[in-house]
Design a protein around this motif. Sequence first.
Motif, PDB file in Angstrom:
ATOM      1  N   GLY A 134      -8.116 -39.967  48.333  1.00  0.00           N
ATOM      2  CA  GLY A 134      -8.208 -38.516  48.424  1.00  0.00           C
ATOM      3  C   GLY A 134      -9.475 -38.053  47.744  1.00  0.00           C
ATOM      4  N   ALA A 135      -9.450 -36.823  47.219  1.00  0.00           N
ATOM      5  CA  ALA A 135     -10.623 -36.286  46.538  1.00  0.00           C
ATOM      6  C   ALA A 135     -10.864 -37.000  45.207  1.00  0.00           C
ATOM      7  CB  ALA A 135     -10.454 -34.788  46.306  1.00  0.00           C
ATOM      8  N   GLY A 136      -9.848 -37.723  44.720  1.00  0.00           N
ATOM      9  CA  GLY A 136     -10.008 -38.487  43.492  1.00  0.00           C
ATOM     10  C   GLY A 136      -9.808 -37.668  42.230  1.00  0.00           C
ATOM     11  N   ARG A 137      -9.283 -36.444  42.394  1.00  0.00           N
ATOM     12  CA  ARG A 137      -9.092 -35.620  41.200  1.00  0.00           C
ATOM     13  C   ARG A 137      -7.678 -35.727  40.644  1.00  0.00           C
ATOM     14  NH1 ARG A 137      -8.053 -31.715  45.098  1.00  0.00           N
ATOM     15  NH2 ARG A 137     -10.201 -31.318  45.677  1.00  0.00           N
ATOM     16  N   GLY A 138      -6.747 -36.216  41.494  1.00  0.00           N
ATOM     17  CA  GLY A 138      -5.343 -36.263  41.092  1.00  0.00           C
ATOM     18  C   GLY A 138      -5.112 -37.035  39.811  1.00  0.00           C
ATOM     19  N   GLY A 139      -5.573 -38.274  39.775  1.00  0.00           N
ATOM     20  CA  GLY A 139      -5.355 -39.106  38.603  1.00  0.00           C
ATOM     21  C   GLY A 139      -6.266 -38.720  37.461  1.00  0.00           C
TER      22      GLY A 139
ATOM     23  N   PRO B  90      -4.889 -25.681  48.472  1.00  0.00           N
ATOM     24  CA  PRO B  90      -5.613 -24.404  48.463  1.00  0.00           C
ATOM     25  C   PRO B  90      -6.206 -24.046  47.096  1.00  0.00           C
ATOM     26  CG  PRO B  90      -3.241 -24.046  48.652  1.00  0.00           C
ATOM     27  CD  PRO B  90      -3.473 -25.509  48.863  1.00  0.00           C
ATOM     28  N   THR B  91      -5.615 -24.557  46.018  1.00  0.00           N
ATOM     29  CA  THR B  91      -6.171 -24.280  44.681  1.00  0.00           C
ATOM     30  C   THR B  91      -7.610 -24.773  44.593  1.00  0.00           C
ATOM     31  OG1 THR B  91      -3.960 -24.485  43.737  1.00  0.00           O
ATOM     32  CG2 THR B  91      -5.810 -24.683  42.198  1.00  0.00           C
ATOM     33  N   PHE B  92      -7.910 -25.840  45.340  1.00  0.00           N
ATOM     34  CA  PHE B  92      -9.254 -26.417  45.339  1.00  0.00           C
ATOM     35  C   PHE B  92     -10.008 -26.081  46.626  1.00  0.00           C
ATOM     36  CE2 PHE B  92      -6.425 -28.912  42.654  1.00  0.00           C
ATOM     37  CZ  PHE B  92      -7.121 -28.895  41.457  1.00  0.00           C
TER      38      PHE B  92
ATOM     39  N   VAL C 287      -0.790 -35.409  52.995  1.00  0.00           N
ATOM     40  CA  VAL C 287       0.538 -35.712  52.472  1.00  0.00           C
ATOM     41  C   VAL C 287       0.311 -36.616  51.268  1.00  0.00           C
ATOM     42  CG1 VAL C 287       2.732 -36.885  52.914  1.00  0.00           C
ATOM     43  CG2 VAL C 287       1.657 -35.507  54.714  1.00  0.00           C
ATOM     44  N   GLU C 288       0.645 -36.109  50.084  1.00  0.00           N
ATOM     45  CA  GLU C 288       0.360 -36.834  48.845  1.00  0.00           C
ATOM     46  C   GLU C 288       1.650 -37.054  48.071  1.00  0.00           C
ATOM     47  OE1 GLU C 288      -2.590 -35.133  46.369  1.00  0.00           O
ATOM     48  OE2 GLU C 288      -3.663 -34.194  48.027  1.00  0.00           O
ATOM     49  N   ALA C 289       1.896 -38.308  47.729  1.00  0.00           N
ATOM     50  CA  ALA C 289       3.115 -38.645  46.991  1.00  0.00           C
ATOM     51  C   ALA C 289       2.781 -38.977  45.546  1.00  0.00           C
ATOM     52  CB  ALA C 289       3.809 -39.834  47.659  1.00  0.00           C
TER      53      ALA C 289
ATOM     54  N   VAL D  73      11.146 -28.143  47.558  1.00  0.00           N
ATOM     55  CA  VAL D  73      11.140 -27.594  46.206  1.00  0.00           C
ATOM     56  C   VAL D  73      10.534 -26.190  46.201  1.00  0.00           C
ATOM     57  CG1 VAL D  73      10.207 -27.903  43.876  1.00  0.00           C
ATOM     58  CG2 VAL D  73      11.066 -29.885  45.141  1.00  0.00           C
ATOM     59  N   ARG D  74       9.401 -26.008  46.880  1.00  0.00           N
ATOM     60  CA  ARG D  74       8.746 -24.688  46.926  1.00  0.00           C
ATOM     61  C   ARG D  74       7.636 -24.722  47.978  1.00  0.00           C
ATOM     62  NH1 ARG D  74       3.659 -25.012  44.461  1.00  0.00           N
ATOM     63  NH2 ARG D  74       3.426 -26.766  43.048  1.00  0.00           N
ATOM     64  N   GLY D  75       7.009 -23.595  48.187  1.00  0.00           N
ATOM     65  CA  GLY D  75       5.888 -23.522  49.113  1.00  0.00           C
ATOM     66  C   GLY D  75       4.588 -23.955  48.448  1.00  0.00           C
ATOM     67  N   MET D  76       3.586 -24.245  49.252  1.00  0.00           N
ATOM     68  CA  MET D  76       2.250 -24.570  48.734  1.00  0.00           C
ATOM     69  C   MET D  76       1.589 -23.286  48.271  1.00  0.00           C
ATOM     70  SD  MET D  76      -0.215 -27.065  48.503  1.00  0.00           S
ATOM     71  CE  MET D  76       1.322 -27.902  48.255  1.00  0.00           C
ATOM     72  N   GLU D  77       0.993 -23.313  47.082  1.00  0.00           N
ATOM     73  CA  GLU D  77       0.393 -22.095  46.534  1.00  0.00           C
ATOM     74  C   GLU D  77      -1.046 -22.319  46.116  1.00  0.00           C
ATOM     75  OE1 GLU D  77       2.499 -19.713  43.612  1.00  0.00           O
ATOM     76  OE2 GLU D  77       4.352 -20.740  44.191  1.00  0.00           O
ATOM     77  N   LYS D  78      -1.835 -21.231  46.199  1.00  0.00           N
ATOM     78  CA  LYS D  78      -3.192 -21.259  45.656  1.00  0.00           C
ATOM     79  C   LYS D  78      -3.125 -20.674  44.253  1.00  0.00           C
ATOM     80  CE  LYS D  78      -7.792 -19.255  46.416  1.00  0.00           C
ATOM     81  NZ  LYS D  78      -8.703 -20.402  46.362  1.00  0.00           N
TER      82      LYS D  78
HETATM   83  N1  FMN Z   1      -2.133 -28.199  45.373  1.00  0.00           N
HETATM   84  C1  FMN Z   1      -2.264 -26.853  45.498  1.00  0.00           C
HETATM   85  O1  FMN Z   1      -3.358 -26.366  45.750  1.00  0.00           O
HETATM   86  N2  FMN Z   1      -1.183 -26.023  45.355  1.00  0.00           N
HETATM   87  C2  FMN Z   1       0.049 -26.477  45.057  1.00  0.00           C
HETATM   88  O2  FMN Z   1       0.985 -25.673  44.974  1.00  0.00           O
HETATM   89  C3  FMN Z   1       0.216 -27.892  44.849  1.00  0.00           C
HETATM   90  N3  FMN Z   1       1.408 -28.410  44.491  1.00  0.00           N
HETATM   91  C4  FMN Z   1       1.517 -29.754  44.257  1.00  0.00           C
HETATM   92  C5  FMN Z   1       2.731 -30.287  43.803  1.00  0.00           C
HETATM   93  C6  FMN Z   1       2.865 -31.638  43.561  1.00  0.00           C
HETATM   94  C7  FMN Z   1       4.171 -32.173  43.049  1.00  0.00           C
HETATM   95  C8  FMN Z   1       1.768 -32.510  43.802  1.00  0.00           C
HETATM   96  C9  FMN Z   1       1.900 -33.991  43.562  1.00  0.00           C
HETATM   97  C10 FMN Z   1       0.579 -32.001  44.254  1.00  0.00           C
HETATM   98  C11 FMN Z   1       0.420 -30.624  44.474  1.00  0.00           C
HETATM   99  N4  FMN Z   1      -0.787 -30.079  44.909  1.00  0.00           N
HETATM  100  C12 FMN Z   1      -0.921 -28.739  45.048  1.00  0.00           C
HETATM  101  C13 FMN Z   1      -1.878 -30.976  45.326  1.00  0.00           C
HETATM  102  C14 FMN Z   1      -2.920 -31.199  44.271  1.00  0.00           C
HETATM  103  O3  FMN Z   1      -3.867 -30.161  44.341  1.00  0.00           O
HETATM  104  C15 FMN Z   1      -3.584 -32.552  44.584  1.00  0.00           C
HETATM  105  O4  FMN Z   1      -2.650 -33.580  44.432  1.00  0.00           O
HETATM  106  C16 FMN Z   1      -4.744 -32.796  43.667  1.00  0.00           C
HETATM  107  O5  FMN Z   1      -5.750 -31.863  43.913  1.00  0.00           O
HETATM  108  C17 FMN Z   1      -5.304 -34.207  43.818  1.00  0.00           C
HETATM  109  O6  FMN Z   1      -5.868 -34.383  45.071  1.00  0.00           O
HETATM  110  P1  FMN Z   1      -6.526 -35.787  45.466  1.00  0.00           P
HETATM  111  O7  FMN Z   1      -5.410 -36.817  45.554  1.00  0.00           O
HETATM  112  O8  FMN Z   1      -7.184 -35.549  46.789  1.00  0.00           O
HETATM  113  O9  FMN Z   1      -7.476 -36.151  44.373  1.00  0.00           O
END
Ligand code: FMN
Length: 146
Positions: A14-19, A75-77, A84-86, A108-113
Amino acid sequence: LGHLPRVEGEVVHGAGRGGRQLGFPTANISFASDIALPADGVYAGWFAIVDEGPVEGTIEPQKWYPTAVSVGTNPTFDGAVRTVEAFVLDEDADLYHRYAVVEFVDRVRGMEKFDSVDDLLEHMHRDVAKTREILEDSAVPPTELW
Ligand code: FMN
């Protein structure tokens, strides 16, 4: 009675920011463009690596693990690509290029910015707690469905 909605495919970068930035490493599952995808949002589900062969880390192949799943464009980014990210709870493994499957149990909820990364992180911690609650009452999927 069939099974839960699922998405399966290779774990890609992915974008690599998650971890690194968020502390929530996610397995980005590359899915076929013609599948029916659950609506954008956050879900509780089950995650497994389908292919055989050892995984580096704490995950064993062909075993179900609790997961929080994000479907959407991040959308936050200001992302543009739907992913689809697990986030696999309590595990730490190198899953790149493995073949993974996610079964969706409940929304659980909707996707939010969010206005800030801190806001996002606060919600992700709540998502994980909610996911644990949901999965307590959910049977682990059968293993013969690979
Ligand atoms: N991203 C959003 O912009 N809004 C959300 O509401 C949101 N909820 C998330 C909830 C969970 C449980 C997870 C695992 C991710 C969520 N994300 C959400 C996605 C994260 O922005 C994303 O995993 C992160 O930016 C890392 O992205 P990458 O794997 O491409 O590096």
